[in-house]
Enzyme design. Structure first.
Site, PDB file in Angstrom:
ATOM      1  N   THR A   1       0.832  -1.195   0.000  1.00 54.56           N
ATOM      2  CA  THR A   1       0.000   0.000   0.000  1.00 54.56           C
ATOM      3  C   THR A   1       0.871   1.251   0.000  1.00 54.56           C
ATOM      4  O   THR A   1       2.050   1.191  -0.330  1.00 54.56           O
ATOM      5  CB  THR A   1      -1.006  -0.029   1.175  1.00 54.56           C
ATOM      6  OG1 THR A   1      -1.962   1.018   1.005  1.00 54.56           O
ATOM      7  CG2 THR A   1      -0.324   0.152   2.523  1.00 54.56           C
ATOM      8  N   ASN A   2       0.300   2.390   0.348  1.00 51.79           N
ATOM      9  CA  ASN A   2       1.024   3.669   0.354  1.00 51.79           C
ATOM     10  C   ASN A   2       0.584   4.475   1.571  1.00 51.79           C
ATOM     11  O   ASN A   2      -0.230   4.018   2.361  1.00 51.79           O
ATOM     12  CB  ASN A   2       0.746   4.414  -0.958  1.00 51.79           C
ATOM     13  CG  ASN A   2      -0.730   4.615  -1.163  1.00 51.79           C
ATOM     14  OD1 ASN A   2      -1.390   5.301  -0.394  1.00 51.79           O
ATOM     15  ND2 ASN A   2      -1.275   3.974  -2.184  1.00 51.79           N
ATOM     16  N   HIS A   3       1.085   5.701   1.690  1.00 49.78           N
ATOM     17  CA  HIS A   3       0.856   6.495   2.903  1.00 49.78           C
ATOM     18  C   HIS A   3      -0.423   7.324   2.893  1.00 49.78           C
ATOM     19  O   HIS A   3      -0.613   8.153   3.765  1.00 49.78           O
ATOM     20  CB  HIS A   3       2.033   7.450   3.134  1.00 49.78           C
ATOM     21  CG  HIS A   3       3.254   6.761   3.648  1.00 49.78           C
ATOM     22  ND1 HIS A   3       3.287   6.139   4.872  1.00 49.78           N
ATOM     23  CD2 HIS A   3       4.481   6.598   3.106  1.00 49.78           C
ATOM     24  CE1 HIS A   3       4.491   5.619   5.061  1.00 49.78           C
ATOM     25  NE2 HIS A   3       5.230   5.884   3.999  1.00 49.78           N
TER      26      HIS A   3
END
Ligand code: C5P
Length: 222
Positions: free
Chosen positions: A29-31
């Site tokens: 995933t990402n932030h």
């Protein structure tokens, strides 16, 4: 009857970050927190719009009187966005979509063994949702993208506005502390398809969201 700048308009907002599973317990995933997209959904609702918020893996409170749809992966998001877009006046794609996903999802938890000191992960491209929306777009529909960049902000955003046939792109520098990913504040440049640019101050995401709503109502939905 709703009143306000966006009364009678239907707006679809995507928010959050997609999760791409690797096995039953892990994902890439990402932030993205979803804060910017949620702020836009709230501002649009307060301006009288009918709002559908398509949220990928967020844990934020849902703004009042906003319809929430929850999704996990980029492919889920693609299905939900394309469906909602068919009846929308405006689409705002604020979600951070994973460009790639693991090529295979293991049925069981991937184990470390005595001899796998190194592992290679094979990834495949996810659909580019905005690129798929392009050919579906009616002349009256407005599509807004985001560009989160760590370098060459304006140049990269200008490429995206053309490649994805957007009406407007909201570019933000995610390399700066205190703005962008997961922060409560942001500073963005609105880039228009005709080349105009408008840079904001560092402001709360709610204030930035209200500026976007003003631009939509004054320049696109007259
Ligand atoms: O190309 P890039 O990911 O930087 O473009 C960002 C914009 O494109 C955002 O509005 C994002 O929601 C959208 N996007 C998309 N599908 C993808 C990747 C990004 O719609 N696979």
């Amino acid at each position: 009857q709703p009143t306000g700048k966006l009364a009678g308009k239907k707006i679809v907002v995507s928010a959050g970050g997609t999760r791409e599973p690797l096995d039953p317990v892990r994902y890439l995933t990402n932030h993205s927190s979803g804060k910017m997209g949620f702020a836009i959904a709230q501002a649009a609702q307060e301006a009288g719009a009918e709002v559908t918020l398509i949220a990928a893996n967020t844990s934020l409170p849902v703004p009042a009187n906003v319809k929430l749809e929850q999704v996990e992966t980029a492919r889920d998001l693609s299905v939900a966005v394309k469906q909602a877009f068919t009846t929308a006046d405006v689409l705002v794609m604020a979600a951070a979509v994973a460009d790639f996903r693991p090529a295979e999802v293991a049925n069981q938890k991937i184990k470390k063994t005595a001899n796998n000191e190194m592992m290679t992960l094979k990834l495949i491209r996810n659909p580019d949702i905005l690129k798929e929306i392009g050919p579906m777009k009616q002349p009256s529909q407005v599509v807004v993208g985001f560009a989160a960049e760590t370098n060459d902000l304006v140049q990269n955003a200008e490429k995206k506005i053309k490649a994805k046939k957007l009406d407007l792109i909201v570019a933000n520098d995610v390399s700066k502390k205190g703005i962008g990913f997961n922060a409560d504040n942001n500073q963005v440049t609105f880039l228009f398809a005709d080349g105009r640019r408008q840079k904001t101050q560092v402001e709360s995401k709610s204030q930035i969201a209200r500026q976007l709503i003003d631009i939509l109502s004054q320049q696109f939905l007259k």
